[in-house]
Enzyme design. Structure first.
Site, PDB file in Angstrom:
ATOM      1  N   GLY A 248     -23.710 -62.044  35.829  1.00  0.00           N
ATOM      2  CA  GLY A 248     -24.676 -61.456  34.909  1.00  0.00           C
ATOM      3  C   GLY A 248     -25.611 -62.425  34.210  1.00  0.00           C
ATOM      4  O   GLY A 248     -26.717 -62.068  33.837  1.00  0.00           O
TER       5      GLY A 248
ATOM      6  N   PHE B  57     -25.647 -48.601  27.603  1.00  0.00           N
ATOM      7  CA  PHE B  57     -25.418 -49.432  28.781  1.00  0.00           C
ATOM      8  C   PHE B  57     -26.752 -49.991  29.247  1.00  0.00           C
ATOM      9  O   PHE B  57     -27.682 -49.251  29.546  1.00  0.00           O
ATOM     10  CB  PHE B  57     -24.753 -48.632  29.900  1.00  0.00           C
ATOM     11  CG  PHE B  57     -24.160 -49.531  30.939  1.00  0.00           C
ATOM     12  CD1 PHE B  57     -22.918 -50.109  30.754  1.00  0.00           C
ATOM     13  CD2 PHE B  57     -24.878 -49.842  32.088  1.00  0.00           C
ATOM     14  CE1 PHE B  57     -22.383 -50.980  31.698  1.00  0.00           C
ATOM     15  CE2 PHE B  57     -24.351 -50.716  33.039  1.00  0.00           C
ATOM     16  CZ  PHE B  57     -23.105 -51.269  32.846  1.00  0.00           C
TER      17      PHE B  57
ATOM     18  N   ARG C 249     -30.205 -55.730  38.761  1.00  0.00           N
ATOM     19  CA  ARG C 249     -30.159 -57.108  38.233  1.00  0.00           C
ATOM     20  C   ARG C 249     -31.531 -57.763  38.228  1.00  0.00           C
ATOM     21  O   ARG C 249     -31.813 -58.620  37.397  1.00  0.00           O
ATOM     22  CB  ARG C 249     -29.221 -57.983  39.080  1.00  0.00           C
ATOM     23  CG  ARG C 249     -27.744 -57.693  38.900  1.00  0.00           C
ATOM     24  CD  ARG C 249     -26.915 -58.859  39.462  1.00  0.00           C
ATOM     25  NE  ARG C 249     -25.528 -58.494  39.724  1.00  0.00           N
ATOM     26  CZ  ARG C 249     -24.564 -58.504  38.814  1.00  0.00           C
ATOM     27  NH1 ARG C 249     -24.833 -58.842  37.574  1.00  0.00           N
ATOM     28  NH2 ARG C 249     -23.333 -58.169  39.138  1.00  0.00           N
TER      29      ARG C 249
ATOM     30  N   ASP D 273     -23.997 -63.126  29.613  1.00  0.00           N
ATOM     31  CA  ASP D 273     -25.098 -62.169  29.505  1.00  0.00           C
ATOM     32  C   ASP D 273     -24.921 -61.260  28.298  1.00  0.00           C
ATOM     33  O   ASP D 273     -25.836 -61.091  27.497  1.00  0.00           O
ATOM     34  CB  ASP D 273     -25.247 -61.341  30.795  1.00  0.00           C
ATOM     35  CG  ASP D 273     -23.954 -60.673  31.249  1.00  0.00           C
ATOM     36  OD1 ASP D 273     -22.890 -60.906  30.642  1.00  0.00           O
ATOM     37  OD2 ASP D 273     -24.010 -59.906  32.230  1.00  0.00           O
TER      38      ASP D 273
ATOM     39  N   LYS E 285     -23.233 -56.638  21.433  1.00  0.00           N
ATOM     40  CA  LYS E 285     -23.201 -55.253  20.949  1.00  0.00           C
ATOM     41  C   LYS E 285     -22.520 -55.117  19.586  1.00  0.00           C
ATOM     42  O   LYS E 285     -22.556 -54.044  18.980  1.00  0.00           O
ATOM     43  CB  LYS E 285     -22.518 -54.349  21.982  1.00  0.00           C
ATOM     44  CG  LYS E 285     -23.348 -54.150  23.247  1.00  0.00           C
ATOM     45  CD  LYS E 285     -22.760 -53.100  24.167  1.00  0.00           C
ATOM     46  CE  LYS E 285     -23.593 -52.937  25.431  1.00  0.00           C
ATOM     47  NZ  LYS E 285     -22.922 -52.082  26.432  1.00  0.00           N
TER      48      LYS E 285
ATOM     49  N   ASP F  67     -19.559 -57.023  24.997  1.00  0.00           N
ATOM     50  CA  ASP F  67     -19.347 -55.608  24.693  1.00  0.00           C
ATOM     51  C   ASP F  67     -18.040 -55.489  23.914  1.00  0.00           C
ATOM     52  O   ASP F  67     -18.039 -55.602  22.687  1.00  0.00           O
ATOM     53  CB  ASP F  67     -19.343 -54.827  26.013  1.00  0.00           C
ATOM     54  CG  ASP F  67     -19.163 -53.342  25.813  1.00  0.00           C
ATOM     55  OD1 ASP F  67     -19.212 -52.893  24.656  1.00  0.00           O
ATOM     56  OD2 ASP F  67     -18.963 -52.617  26.793  1.00  0.00           O
TER      57      ASP F  67
END
Ligand code: IMP
Ligand code: MG
Length: 186
Positions: free
Chosen positions: A47, A154, A167, A103, A134, A106
């Site tokens: 990511g 998301f 991506r 990246d 987040k 979460d």
């Protein structure tokens, strides 16, 4: 922009917003490590690959770059609570200043599991640099550098995927959001 039945419903961060912030982060990182030796920037794949590529070109002190691939999810979507390195370069960590680049944070399980594994290798210092946070949880080690406090949606693009799609998008978009917003096509 769509893949399968999924569609990007709204743009969360434009290409310009991302570029501005990444330049700022590079400057902050440069200031932090000025006069220090032996810096290693470790990107957590996959990511972070686009973020990392842009970020390293904004850091104006000498350093090496390497990558790790960690998996905490196995085949499923739920975190297994264990992490394994699918790719581990085996570079020396001991006595180096290490920046771990991720990246997005979460639930925090990926960085929560990877950080102790890196710390066990005896770096001189370890800092986290994440593009998106987040802020759902308090991490034991909070990132020193955060690109954006992200919404709970998301997000895809700029390296982030949904089932490996999206991506390549130059912006960060949400798969949720009001359906009346037309997706931006690239
Ligand atoms: P965590 O372990 O729950 O903090 O999740 C971190 C990892 O899950 C990230 O490295 C991403 O690969 C993935 N992830 C979490 N949230 C998102 C998202 O909104 N979009 C894409 N990938 C995400
Ligand atoms: Mg990831």
């Amino acid at each position: 922009m769509s893949a399968g039945t999924e569609t990007v419903r709204s743009v969360a961060y434009t290409q310009e917003q991302i570029a501005t912030r990444v330049t700022e982060m590079g400057l902050e990182i440069t200031r932090h490590y000025e006069g220090r030796d032996d810096l290693l920037v470790l990107g957590l794949l996959k990511g972070s690959f686009i973020f990392l590529a842009d970020l390293v070109r904004e850091i104006q002190v000498p350093f090496h770059v390497d990558f790790l691939i960690a998996s905490s999810y196995g085949a499923g979507r739920a975190s297994s609570g264990e992490v394994e390195f699918l790719y581990d370069p085996g570079v020396r960590i001991r006595d180096r200043h290490v920046i771990l680049v991720e990246d997005i944070v979460d639930a925090g399980s990926t960085v929560g599991l990877v950080v102790p594994l890196i710390e066990a290798r005896g770096p001189e210092s370890l800092e986290l640099c994440v593009l998106l946070h987040k802020r759902r949880v308090r991490l034991e080690k909070e990132p020193r550098w955060v690109g954006f406090d992200a919404p709970g949606e998301f997000l895809v693009g700029y390296g982030l995927d949904h089932a490996e799609s999206f991506r390549h998008l130059p912006y960060i978009g949400s798969l949720e959001g009001p359906p009346e917003l037309a997706p931006r096509s690239e």
